[in-house]
Design an enzyme around this catalytic site. Structure first.
Site, PDB file in Angstrom:
ATOM      1  N   HIS A  74      43.789  14.456  55.572  1.00  0.00           N
ATOM      2  CA  HIS A  74      42.397  14.661  55.948  1.00  0.00           C
ATOM      3  C   HIS A  74      41.458  13.959  54.967  1.00  0.00           C
ATOM      4  O   HIS A  74      40.460  13.387  55.346  1.00  0.00           O
ATOM      5  CB  HIS A  74      42.114  16.165  55.976  1.00  0.00           C
ATOM      6  CG  HIS A  74      40.747  16.523  56.441  1.00  0.00           C
ATOM      7  ND1 HIS A  74      40.461  16.833  57.748  1.00  0.00           N
ATOM      8  CD2 HIS A  74      39.572  16.627  55.776  1.00  0.00           C
ATOM      9  CE1 HIS A  74      39.182  17.101  57.864  1.00  0.00           C
ATOM     10  NE2 HIS A  74      38.619  16.989  56.682  1.00  0.00           N
ATOM     11  N   TYR A  77      43.335   9.786  54.172  1.00  0.00           N
ATOM     12  CA  TYR A  77      43.738   8.887  55.267  1.00  0.00           C
ATOM     13  C   TYR A  77      44.995   8.102  54.920  1.00  0.00           C
ATOM     14  O   TYR A  77      45.089   6.912  55.194  1.00  0.00           O
ATOM     15  CB  TYR A  77      42.589   7.912  55.605  1.00  0.00           C
ATOM     16  CG  TYR A  77      41.398   8.580  56.217  1.00  0.00           C
ATOM     17  CD1 TYR A  77      40.505   9.290  55.432  1.00  0.00           C
ATOM     18  CD2 TYR A  77      41.162   8.514  57.589  1.00  0.00           C
ATOM     19  CE1 TYR A  77      39.406   9.933  55.991  1.00  0.00           C
ATOM     20  CE2 TYR A  77      40.062   9.150  58.159  1.00  0.00           C
ATOM     21  CZ  TYR A  77      39.198   9.853  57.347  1.00  0.00           C
ATOM     22  OH  TYR A  77      38.126  10.479  57.898  1.00  0.00           O
ATOM     23  N   HIS A 120      37.169  18.982  64.328  1.00  0.00           N
ATOM     24  CA  HIS A 120      37.392  20.312  63.775  1.00  0.00           C
ATOM     25  C   HIS A 120      38.414  20.998  64.670  1.00  0.00           C
ATOM     26  O   HIS A 120      38.196  22.096  65.173  1.00  0.00           O
ATOM     27  CB  HIS A 120      36.084  21.091  63.647  1.00  0.00           C
ATOM     28  CG  HIS A 120      35.961  21.802  62.343  1.00  0.00           C
ATOM     29  ND1 HIS A 120      35.627  23.119  62.226  1.00  0.00           N
ATOM     30  CD2 HIS A 120      36.173  21.374  61.080  1.00  0.00           C
ATOM     31  CE1 HIS A 120      35.618  23.465  60.950  1.00  0.00           C
ATOM     32  NE2 HIS A 120      35.945  22.422  60.234  1.00  0.00           N
ATOM     33  N   HIS A 122      41.977  21.844  64.387  1.00  0.00           N
ATOM     34  CA  HIS A 122      42.878  22.936  64.028  1.00  0.00           C
ATOM     35  C   HIS A 122      42.150  24.270  63.869  1.00  0.00           C
ATOM     36  O   HIS A 122      42.585  25.279  64.414  1.00  0.00           O
ATOM     37  CB  HIS A 122      43.661  22.585  62.754  1.00  0.00           C
ATOM     38  CG  HIS A 122      44.828  21.658  62.988  1.00  0.00           C
ATOM     39  ND1 HIS A 122      44.815  20.683  63.946  1.00  0.00           N
ATOM     40  CD2 HIS A 122      46.037  21.578  62.397  1.00  0.00           C
ATOM     41  CE1 HIS A 122      45.970  20.032  63.926  1.00  0.00           C
ATOM     42  NE2 HIS A 122      46.740  20.560  62.998  1.00  0.00           N
ATOM     43  N   ARG A 141      25.955  18.532  57.537  1.00  0.00           N
ATOM     44  CA  ARG A 141      25.851  18.258  56.095  1.00  0.00           C
ATOM     45  C   ARG A 141      26.151  16.795  55.772  1.00  0.00           C
ATOM     46  O   ARG A 141      25.577  16.221  54.856  1.00  0.00           O
ATOM     47  CB  ARG A 141      26.788  19.188  55.314  1.00  0.00           C
ATOM     48  CG  ARG A 141      26.338  20.633  55.269  1.00  0.00           C
ATOM     49  CD  ARG A 141      27.111  21.421  54.211  1.00  0.00           C
ATOM     50  NE  ARG A 141      28.547  21.333  54.404  1.00  0.00           N
ATOM     51  CZ  ARG A 141      29.256  22.098  55.229  1.00  0.00           C
ATOM     52  NH1 ARG A 141      28.647  23.017  55.949  1.00  0.00           N
ATOM     53  NH2 ARG A 141      30.557  21.947  55.337  1.00  0.00           N
ATOM     54  N   ASP A 142      27.069  16.200  56.535  1.00  0.00           N
ATOM     55  CA  ASP A 142      27.378  14.786  56.294  1.00  0.00           C
ATOM     56  C   ASP A 142      26.149  13.910  56.515  1.00  0.00           C
ATOM     57  O   ASP A 142      25.938  12.924  55.804  1.00  0.00           O
ATOM     58  CB  ASP A 142      28.503  14.316  57.231  1.00  0.00           C
ATOM     59  CG  ASP A 142      29.880  14.779  56.754  1.00  0.00           C
ATOM     60  OD1 ASP A 142      30.052  14.916  55.525  1.00  0.00           O
ATOM     61  OD2 ASP A 142      30.765  14.984  57.586  1.00  0.00           O
ATOM     62  N   SER A 347      34.176  27.294  51.702  1.00  0.00           N
ATOM     63  CA  SER A 347      33.078  28.127  52.204  1.00  0.00           C
ATOM     64  C   SER A 347      31.925  27.232  52.618  1.00  0.00           C
ATOM     65  O   SER A 347      31.639  26.222  51.979  1.00  0.00           O
ATOM     66  CB  SER A 347      32.602  29.097  51.117  1.00  0.00           C
ATOM     67  OG  SER A 347      33.543  30.122  50.948  1.00  0.00           O
ATOM     68  N   GLY A 573      33.548   6.881  60.546  1.00  0.00           N
ATOM     69  CA  GLY A 573      34.585   7.248  61.495  1.00  0.00           C
ATOM     70  C   GLY A 573      35.471   8.319  60.894  1.00  0.00           C
ATOM     71  O   GLY A 573      35.299   8.708  59.738  1.00  0.00           O
ATOM     72  N   SER A 576      41.977  12.054  62.913  1.00  0.00           N
ATOM     73  CA  SER A 576      42.571  13.387  62.927  1.00  0.00           C
ATOM     74  C   SER A 576      43.992  13.264  63.463  1.00  0.00           C
ATOM     75  O   SER A 576      44.183  12.979  64.644  1.00  0.00           O
ATOM     76  CB  SER A 576      41.741  14.305  63.820  1.00  0.00           C
ATOM     77  OG  SER A 576      42.441  15.516  64.041  1.00  0.00           O
TER      78      SER A 576
END
Lengths: 776, 278
Positions: A74, A77, A120, A122, A141-142, A347, A573, A576
């Site tokens: 994750h 990469y 997102h 899993h 947030r990104d 968190s 990009g 996953s």
């Protein structure tokens, strides 16, 4: 076997172990990785051991946990990087302003727009409501950490079928439960933080039963002078942790995301799913943007995967510095967390700021106004080392280069030969075309997504110009792309569209990858935009299986070559992998989110038919290509050739069509995709609440092909009848006049023979109702 | 008084999220809006950020999910205002200055007792409720409103009675309700006092229920004002349709794309009434 004897408790008044990897056998190294939830391979464990042998001591649990985060698929990469470097990282574009946590592109002379999409998957499979909500939280947030105001959310979702009984392997949840939970999660989080959910889609296939995909995208707008680095500036900067408190939720999120889901994943990994709190996020967005636009901070980065362990190291390294952190200063949700838990917890609702010491007080005041926590937890120091203290004890001291330079693999990849016409197994179809069309319209993949769209606030911020649905009120059809107007004093807009066809990609990975780009571009052009940049989320199975990696490689190549030919930037990009349950892998899913510039939002075009008597044209060439088509999926066809992408034809078609739109010749426009011309035409009638009369004889093809082929690079266009001649002259690509707007029916002829005839109200009924009925 | 002298307090707390477009609507009409956090009015902030409610000419409560709306929509924001700002807000309303609440802002005004305010300026307990939509869902959808005020409401002075306006909704709790046993009487009272400002209608102007009325509100009511006409709350969002090009059907109607959106007249009316009074 137990590895307890390898964990040596240090004599301190809190929970800290040193991990004796020096004396561990290979089997014990494997067990350590498993028992501590590290998800590191034996080779990787040995590499860790090698490093610490050189340092001359065994690692603490904080250190080894931190390495596991940084080296997870994750975060680093490791399986896909080599492929991305070959095809994607070398896409050149002058208008890229940043390739940070989100990509940033030129919007106008003074502004940039940020874009990113990620998975997102899993977490949402385990806990759909919380997983989806925190997915939104993370992607916001990104965008925020570039200094950009988030202005739109995009949610492409993929589930198992909801219209039939499915065999559920143990530990898996029903598709209906997942859809309902995920949509509620997006609704409750997105609506509360006040960022409109403007685009997305919901797709259904058996392969997603055990691997639902929740892709989450966000776009934002930023003054170019306010663009932030995700880095510290230099020694003396303070690390200020802002936002939510740190708890045990979201521990091992990234290592969990980097493995296949198993029967017992819920039990084992529930704690890996974070808890979202939109009402901490909402003021956090305000406060972060306020301190940034006031010029108070040097750098900003969000806490996502890997939590503090990733953000501190990456910010320091990017600024060419080291860091010292007092981990006991981190505000906690509950007492008693071990240092390693604080360090890797994911968190939610947390950001890290870097700012000079003398400005810290003002920053803390601004956060206090919003009742958002802001705490100085460390300082930037010269060098290239991160050092952590907890109650005075040094518990972590690692070289940043080693920590952040994860392994990289060139795993074996096996190419799969694409399906061709030869292997095509044509389905047995109902006798008349009416039945086929009605069945396709009510297929959940094609049917109206109004059920979800109405639950999302897609207009908050007041800047949504072209909405996700369009046409007469309470009779609306689908839009191809959504358009937002980011700035109050400019008519320039951004068109946002999704392109994805996993069925194509499964049969022909290269063409599937290229189709994602073709579709995103078609959609953007259909509303009057100029395709400008893409971001993507590549959802695939286990890369350790050569055929999966082969699919990934070919799909990336197809996507990237299309970007290069069309001069589209790809500044961000996400990959996953391991979307592979006991039931098998998900379809190879190349989710492309395309962004287009709209020069003047007042000139936008929508899909709904407008004026009786206007001529209707098909732009582009229809070919007998049914591989992966809705017709085959719904009626049980197999194999077949997947539509190709002629990039030169695409480029020219877009140019001509945009020219015709600028010349006000086009009244409505819809791209042809799932279900072919028949479905596209029906949708235009539904939104316009008006019929159309077509004659297929102008297309030199069997009716079945004309109506249901999903050949790429095609649109249906309603032309202003007063400007028809100009339109024909302007279109230097194949166009076919297939009929005109009018009546209350969609009536399709081929010369004198009636091919299909349906009341628009019946088409609407069949298209509008299925999701409401299935999902309630 | 010139437009730019009109100071608008766009009040917010955490979770208020429609303040930017509310601010923008007033700004475009030449007024001087300011986004103000409740703590700035309560003095709980650095000295340079303190503000006084009395310094403003208009108070606007934007939409959103203030404090998450986890208790009941608007309840927490209303409780915070009531406990510490009651006196100021009462005198603001009694000095006949306009107060506008949109969506969550409407819910807050009802929770505060500023609407419907049958008796006096501000009732001690809420007299009405904005309850969960009949669909049980959040509804983001265009709605058509009919202007019903006979002239009392200062927010619609420039809108002729009976005019239909397209104003979008986006809420989960917008169904206006009274206690069942008082419903008939209080509805009659609203009518009698000229407090009903907007009702939802279908495209032919008829009262048609769901989905045209997206929440199942009593008597299709979308917005009301106080008996004095200077406090108005409405569920639909006029600030989202200040311009024609944010109308959901602007690509298919003959209306000038550069023209006003249907929500603009509300902001024009209130600015004009402040000017006239000054």
């Amino acid at each position: 076997m137990t590895v307890d004897h390898l964990l040596i408790k240090r004599n301190v008044p809190f929970e800290l172990y040193d991990v004796d990897i020096f004396s561990a056998s290979d089997a014990e190294l494997r067990d350590l990785s498993k028992d501590l939830g590290l998800n590191l391979s034996l080779d990787e464990m040995k590499r860790v051991r090698e490093h610490f042998k050189n340092v001359g001591r065994i690692p603490s649990d904080v250190e080894i946990q931190s390495l596991a985060q940084a080296w997870s698929e994750h975060c680093c990469y490791k399986s896909s990087k080599a492929i991305l470097r070959e095809h994607v990282f070398n896409i050149q574009n002058d208008e890229v302003l940043s390739k940070g946590d989100a990509g940033v592109m030129v919007f106008d002379d003074e502004h940039g727009y940020a874009l990113r999409v990620e998975s997102h998957n899993h977490p949402s499979a385990i806990e759909p409501y919380g997983g989806a909500a925190t997915g939104i939280g993370g992607i916001v947030r990104d965008v925020l950490c570039m200094g950009a105001q988030p202005i739109g959310l995009i949610d492409p979702l993929f589930f198992g079928p909801i219209d039939k009984q499915v065999d559920l392997p143990n530990g898996m949840k029903t598709p209906k439960y997942l859809v309902s939970g995920v949509v509620s999660g997006i609704r409750d989080y997105g609506n509360r933080i006040g960022i409109p959910t403007i685009a997305g889609g919901i797709w259904f296939d058996d392969s997603y039963i055990g691997n639902c995909l929740v892709n989450v995208g966000c776009i934002g707008i930023v003054k170019r002078k306010d663009l932030v680095n995700n880095a510290v500036k230099g020694p003396g900067d303070m690390f200020i942790l802002v936002g939510g408190r740190t708890g045990r939720d979201g521990i091992h999120g990234v290592t969990f995301a980097s493995a296949e889901l198993k029967e017992n994943s819920e039990e084992e990994s529930r704690g890996a799913v974070q808890l979202g709190d939109p009402i901490t996020k909402e003021p956090l967005i305000h406060a972060c943007l306020e301190v940034n636009s006031a010029g108070l901070i040097h750098g900003m980065k969000d806490l996502g995967g890997g939590g503090l362990s990733c953000v501190v190291g990456e910010m320091a390294l990017s600024g060419g510095c080291g860091a010292e952190v007092d981990l006991d200063k981190v505000p906690l949700k509950e007492e008693g967390l071990a240092p390693w838990e604080i360090w890797v917890s994911e968190s939610q609702e947390r950001m890290m700021l870097a700012a000079p010491k003398k400005i810290v007080k003002r920053i803390l005041e601004l956060f206090d106004l919003w009742d958002v926590n802001a705490t100085v937890i460390g300082t930037v120091v010269p060098g290239n080392e991160v050092k952590l203290r907890f109650k005075g004890e040094t518990i972590f001291q690692l070289d940043l280069e080693f920590l952040t330079k994860g392994p990289e693999y060139c795993r074996p990849a096996k190419a799969k030969s694409p399906q061709t016409k030869k292997g095509e197994d044509f389905p047995k179809l109902p006798g008349d075309f009416d039945k086929i069309l009605l069945k396709l319209l009510s297929d959940p993949n094609i049917a109206s997504k109004e059920w979800a769209i109405k639950q999302y606030d897609h207009e908050v911020r007041g800047n949504t110009i072209i909405k996700p649905m369009t046409g007469k009120i309470n009779k609306r059809g689908p839009s191809d792309a959504t358009v937002v107007k980011p700035l109050p004093d400019s008519f320039r807009g951004l068109a946002v569209a999704v392109g994805v066809n996993p069925w194509f990609t499964a049969l022909d990975a290269y063409r599937g990858g290229a189709t994602s780009i073709d579709e995103a571009c078609r959609n953007i052009v259909a509303v009057g935009g100029r395709p400008h940049a893409i971001t993507n989320c590549l959802n695939f199975g286990n890369p350790e299986k050569p055929e999966r990696l082969g699919e990934l490689r070919d799909a990336i190549a197809g996507m990237a070559e299309a970007c290069k030919a069309l001069n589209l930037a790809a500044p961000s990009g996400n990959v996953s992998l391991y979307n592979e349950a006991s039931t098998g892998a998900c379809l190879p899913t190349v989710t492309v989110v395309g962004l287009g510039i709209v020069d003047d939002i007042r000139e936008c075009i929508t899909t709904d038919l407008k004026e009786e008597g206007d001529p209707i044209y098909v732009v582009g060439t229809t070919k007998p290509q049914f591989g992966g088509s809705a017709l085959f999926r719904v009626f049980g066809g197999k194999g077949g050739e997947v539509p190709d992408v002629d990039l030169e034809a695409l480029r020219r078609s877009m140019e001509c069509l945009r020219g015709a739109m600028k010349g006000r010749m086009v009244r409505s426009c819809h791209d042809i995709s799932d279900g072919g011309l028949a479905v596209a035409m029906a949708e235009m009638c539904i939104g316009g609440d008006v019929g159309a009369e077509l004659d297929l004889s102008v297309l030199p093809l069997p009716n079945l092909v004309s109506l249901f082929s999903e050949s790429n690079t095609r649109w249906v266009v309603e032309v202003d009848r007063a400007k028809e001649k100009e339109f024909v002259e302007a279109m230097d690509v194949p166009i076919f006049k297939i009929g005109k707007v009018g009546g209350k029916k969609l009536k399709v002829m081929n010369e004198d023979a009636v091919v299909l005839e349906q009341m628009v109200s019946d088409l609407r009924e069949r298209w509008s109702k299925p999701l409401w009925e299935l999902l309630g | 008084m010139r437009s730019e002298e009109i100071k608008v307090c766009v009040l917010r707390i955490e979770g208020t999220n429609c303040e930017d477009e509310m601010y923008q609507a007033f700004r475009e009409l030449g007024a001087s809006p300011e986004k103000v956090h409740l703590k700035q009015l309560l003095g709980k902030c650095p000295a340079d950020m303190k503000r006084e409610l009395d310094d403003y000419n208009i108070l606007a409560l934007p939409g959103g999910f203030s404090a998450g709306d986890y208790v009941r929509a608007g309840a927490i924001f209303a409780a915070r205002i009531k406990s510490e700002l009651s006196k100021d807000i009462r005198s603001f309303v009694e000095s006949e200055r306009p107060v506008l609440g949109v969506c969550n802002g409407f819910q807050i005004l009802v929770e505060l007792g500023l609407l419907p305010a049958f008796e006096g300026t501000m009732s001690e307990h809420p007299e009405a409720a904005l309850y969960t939509n009949i669909s049980g869902r959040f509804e983001c959808t265009p709605t058509i409103l009919k202007h019903e005020s006979r002239g009392k409401c200062i927010f619609t002075k420039r809108i002729e009675k009976g005019r239909m306006m397209l104003v979008p909704c986006a809420h989960a709790e917008g169904k206006l309700m009274f206690a069942k046993e008082k419903e008939e009487k209080l509805l009659a009272k609203l009518e009698e006092n000229d407090q009903i400002v907007f009702r939802y209608v279908d495209e032919d102007g008829e009262y048609a229920g769901y989905p045209w009325c997206p929440n199942g509100s009593l008597s299709n009511i979308a917005g009301i004002c106080n008996p004095a006409g200077n406090v108005m709350g409405m569920m639909p969002h006029p600030e989202r349709v200040v311009h024609r090009y944010t109308h959901p059907d602007f690509t298919r109607t003959a209306a000038d794309v550069n023209g006003a959106g249907d929500g603009k007249a509300i902001f024009e009316s209130v600015i004009e009434s402040v000017k006239r009074k000054a």
